[in-house]
Structure formats: structure tokens, C-alpha cells
Design an enzyme around this catalytic site. Sequence first.
Site, PDB file in Angstrom:
ATOM      1  N   ASN A  33      -9.446  -0.568  11.606  1.00 50.27           N
ATOM      2  CA  ASN A  33      -9.820  -1.119  12.921  1.00 50.27           C
ATOM      3  C   ASN A  33      -9.006  -0.520  14.067  1.00 50.27           C
ATOM      4  O   ASN A  33      -9.192  -0.882  15.229  1.00 50.27           O
ATOM      5  CB  ASN A  33      -9.694  -2.647  12.929  1.00 50.27           C
ATOM      6  CG  ASN A  33      -8.258  -3.143  12.768  1.00 50.27           C
ATOM      7  OD1 ASN A  33      -7.320  -2.350  12.667  1.00 50.27           O
ATOM      8  ND2 ASN A  33      -8.084  -4.453  12.743  1.00 50.27           N
ATOM      9  N   ASP A  52     -13.253  -3.836  10.704  1.00 53.44           N
ATOM     10  CA  ASP A  52     -12.203  -4.788  10.364  1.00 53.44           C
ATOM     11  C   ASP A  52     -12.520  -5.396   9.004  1.00 53.44           C
ATOM     12  O   ASP A  52     -13.656  -5.837   8.759  1.00 53.44           O
ATOM     13  CB  ASP A  52     -12.136  -5.880  11.438  1.00 53.44           C
ATOM     14  CG  ASP A  52     -10.856  -6.680  11.381  1.00 53.44           C
ATOM     15  OD1 ASP A  52     -10.565  -7.248  10.304  1.00 53.44           O
ATOM     16  OD2 ASP A  52     -10.154  -6.764  12.397  1.00 53.44           O
ATOM     17  N   ILE A  53     -11.540  -5.443   8.112  1.00 51.91           N
ATOM     18  CA  ILE A  53     -11.774  -5.981   6.773  1.00 51.91           C
ATOM     19  C   ILE A  53     -12.088  -7.474   6.799  1.00 51.91           C
ATOM     20  O   ILE A  53     -12.573  -8.013   5.796  1.00 51.91           O
ATOM     21  CB  ILE A  53     -10.577  -5.706   5.823  1.00 51.91           C
ATOM     22  CG1 ILE A  53      -9.293  -6.328   6.371  1.00 51.91           C
ATOM     23  CG2 ILE A  53     -10.430  -4.217   5.565  1.00 51.91           C
ATOM     24  CD1 ILE A  53      -8.132  -6.280   5.394  1.00 51.91           C
ATOM     25  N   ALA A  75      -4.926  -1.777   4.399  1.00 49.68           N
ATOM     26  CA  ALA A  75      -5.078  -2.551   5.638  1.00 49.68           C
ATOM     27  C   ALA A  75      -4.369  -3.893   5.478  1.00 49.68           C
ATOM     28  O   ALA A  75      -4.612  -4.620   4.513  1.00 49.68           O
ATOM     29  CB  ALA A  75      -6.550  -2.754   5.954  1.00 49.68           C
ATOM     30  N   TYR A 143       4.316 -13.657   5.031  1.00 51.47           N
ATOM     31  CA  TYR A 143       3.897 -12.306   4.659  1.00 51.47           C
ATOM     32  C   TYR A 143       4.072 -12.083   3.156  1.00 51.47           C
ATOM     33  O   TYR A 143       3.167 -11.614   2.466  1.00 51.47           O
ATOM     34  CB  TYR A 143       4.693 -11.263   5.442  1.00 51.47           C
ATOM     35  CG  TYR A 143       4.522  -9.858   4.919  1.00 51.47           C
ATOM     36  CD1 TYR A 143       3.303  -9.203   5.045  1.00 51.47           C
ATOM     37  CD2 TYR A 143       5.567  -9.185   4.276  1.00 51.47           C
ATOM     38  CE1 TYR A 143       3.122  -7.924   4.548  1.00 51.47           C
ATOM     39  CE2 TYR A 143       5.396  -7.909   3.777  1.00 51.47           C
ATOM     40  CZ  TYR A 143       4.169  -7.283   3.915  1.00 51.47           C
ATOM     41  OH  TYR A 143       3.989  -6.013   3.416  1.00 51.47           O
ATOM     42  N   LYS A 147       1.120 -11.510   0.129  1.00 51.11           N
ATOM     43  CA  LYS A 147       1.059 -10.399  -0.812  1.00 51.11           C
ATOM     44  C   LYS A 147       0.977 -10.886  -2.264  1.00 51.11           C
ATOM     45  O   LYS A 147       0.310 -10.272  -3.104  1.00 51.11           O
ATOM     46  CB  LYS A 147       2.263  -9.474  -0.619  1.00 51.11           C
ATOM     47  CG  LYS A 147       2.169  -8.601   0.630  1.00 51.11           C
ATOM     48  CD  LYS A 147       0.962  -7.699   0.575  1.00 51.11           C
ATOM     49  CE  LYS A 147       0.849  -6.761   1.735  1.00 51.11           C
ATOM     50  NZ  LYS A 147      -0.352  -5.911   1.652  1.00 51.11           N
ATOM     51  N   ASN A 172      10.989  -0.319   0.955  1.00 57.15           N
ATOM     52  CA  ASN A 172      10.849   0.006   2.383  1.00 57.15           C
ATOM     53  C   ASN A 172      10.392   1.456   2.521  1.00 57.15           C
ATOM     54  O   ASN A 172      11.180   2.387   2.372  1.00 57.15           O
ATOM     55  CB  ASN A 172      12.179  -0.206   3.119  1.00 57.15           C
ATOM     56  CG  ASN A 172      12.444  -1.665   3.386  1.00 57.15           C
ATOM     57  OD1 ASN A 172      12.512  -2.461   2.457  1.00 57.15           O
ATOM     58  ND2 ASN A 172      12.580  -2.030   4.654  1.00 57.15           N
TER      59      ASN A 172
END
Length: 312
Positions: A33, A52-53, A75, A143, A147, A172
Site C-alpha cells: 500500500n 492494502d492487505i 506487510a 506488536y 506476531k 533486528n
Amino acid sequence: MQKILVTGGAGFIGSATADFLAEKGFGICIVDNLFMGKKENIPKEASFYKADIRNKASLEKIFAKEKPDFAMHFAAHMNLRQSIKNPFFNAGVNVTGTLNLLEACKKFSIKKIILASSGGAVYGEPLELPVPESHTLQPLSPYGASKIAVEKYAYSYWKNFGLDFVALRYANVFGPRQNPKSGAGIISIFSEALLHKKKPFIFGSGEQTRDFVFSRDVAEANFLALTKKTKNRIFNIGAGKEVSVNRVFGLLKNFFGSGKEAIRKPEIAGEVKRIFLDNSLAKEELGWVPKTGFEEGMKITAEWFVEKNRKK
């Protein structure tokens, strides 16, 4: 030619992976997106859809037209700090968006999906180091929770519908094209600040550690996860070494020749203090090893920021 649909393929990890896949001769379809991604990151060989998903109908139209064999899912809303402030937005992108993608994969008989997870956020404060995949999942942020949800939904689609998947828990990730405005990736954030003679923020003491893995190495891990005959698996993808935030800042200060000191701020809730990943399972089953040393990768990244600024 086998075709791979890559969500988030105009972004940092997605575009690095798309480049790697193009080199290997795959057909590539990018769905992004452009919220954080850049159109110039997309390989010239790829077809591109700005979508956009979270829009299930748009995704299914793209699947119907492109008829991909595989999917790779990058995404995401990956700003940990923003996820604490707005968990509903984070879940809308990461959970609902992933469900839309899994539904499309099921409907169009995708052979395998590779999912980006987070080795820095799903484990919480580690009980042992390096952290193995078997470690308890105790996320400190929405977050991280999102996941874990992505992994569990993928497992349920494998169990109920036979959709093969591999989830990769990245450490990271750093390298060229990382967007400092994403709020993730201190190397890109520090590089951008020091390049423009600004003082970056360091939250807490700066002695918190992270496991840094270079984007090209991650792209290779994604490729191996796709092509190896491994099913229903989760792998840590990291260098297996810890580096402190203060060390990162010191090395970048030297590279940019900056006399600026960082602005110190209180530590942020939801961020772990020490972490590095056990990558032995990926070495054993995928044949993956990180090839780019930390200082070498950081030099490549910092040079990319300099070159990008020169072209402006």
C-alpha cells in the site's frame, strides 16, 4: 517460471527478498500500500499492485489475476511503541490483514506461505540466552502478541486446510532501504540523525542489547525457507550475537565523524533489555548461516544513507 506473491514487497525486508528471488529466476508479484514502502524499491521484473492487505476483495482479485504458486508475507505494522498506543490499528494490519491473506492462499491453492515473525518481540524478556524457538512466548507489547497470533493462525490453516507454512522469527534486521520513519531499526534511525547533524534519542541506559542480522542474509533465509522441503516450521533468524545500543551509536558516530551526543530518555515499557537468538535450528534444517558481519553490514548501511542523501 514459478511465481511468488510478496506482500510488503516495496518495503525494507520485502524488497531485499524480492531482489534475491528475481536473481534466482522466480516471477514476482508485489502487493504494497506504499504506506512505508517505496515504489523505487520494487524490482523492475516484478508486477506491482498498490493494495492494502486489509482489503480482502482486492487481495483475491490480485490472486485470481496473477495465479501465484507461493506467497511471502512481509506487510505489517511493526512499530512496537505505536502498537502500545494503538493496539487496534496494529491488530487490524497484522492479524486481520494476515487472515485475509491466508484465506486467499486457501482459496487459490497456494503451495506454501513464508511468514515474517519477530524474534525480538514474541519471547518477551528472555529466561535464557541465546533464545531458542522452544522458549516461552510472553510478549511485552501488542506488536509481539500480533506476531504470535500470525503464527498460530498459520498453524491452524495448515492443520485444517493443509496450507504449508514457515514462520521466521527475525532478530533486528538492518541494511540499505530501511526507513527510519518506521520507528523500527536503530541503525537506520541513528544514521539518518547523524547524517543530518542531529542528536538521536537513546531510551534507557543504552546497555540493552539486540541481535542484528543483515537484510541480504535475511533474504537468503526467506529463499531457503521457501525452497527447502520443510513443513509447518518456525525458525529463529539472527546472528546469534548481542550488541548494545551504546556500541551501535559509538560505531556510527565514528563513521559519520559526529561529535553529537545522544539525547537520553527514560526506557520504554514493552522493550526487552537483553536478547539474542539461538539460530542453530535454521543452520541445521535450512542450511542457513549469516554471512555478513555486524560492522561490515553497518558500514554498507551507513554508506547507503550517505549515497541516498547525496542524490537528493
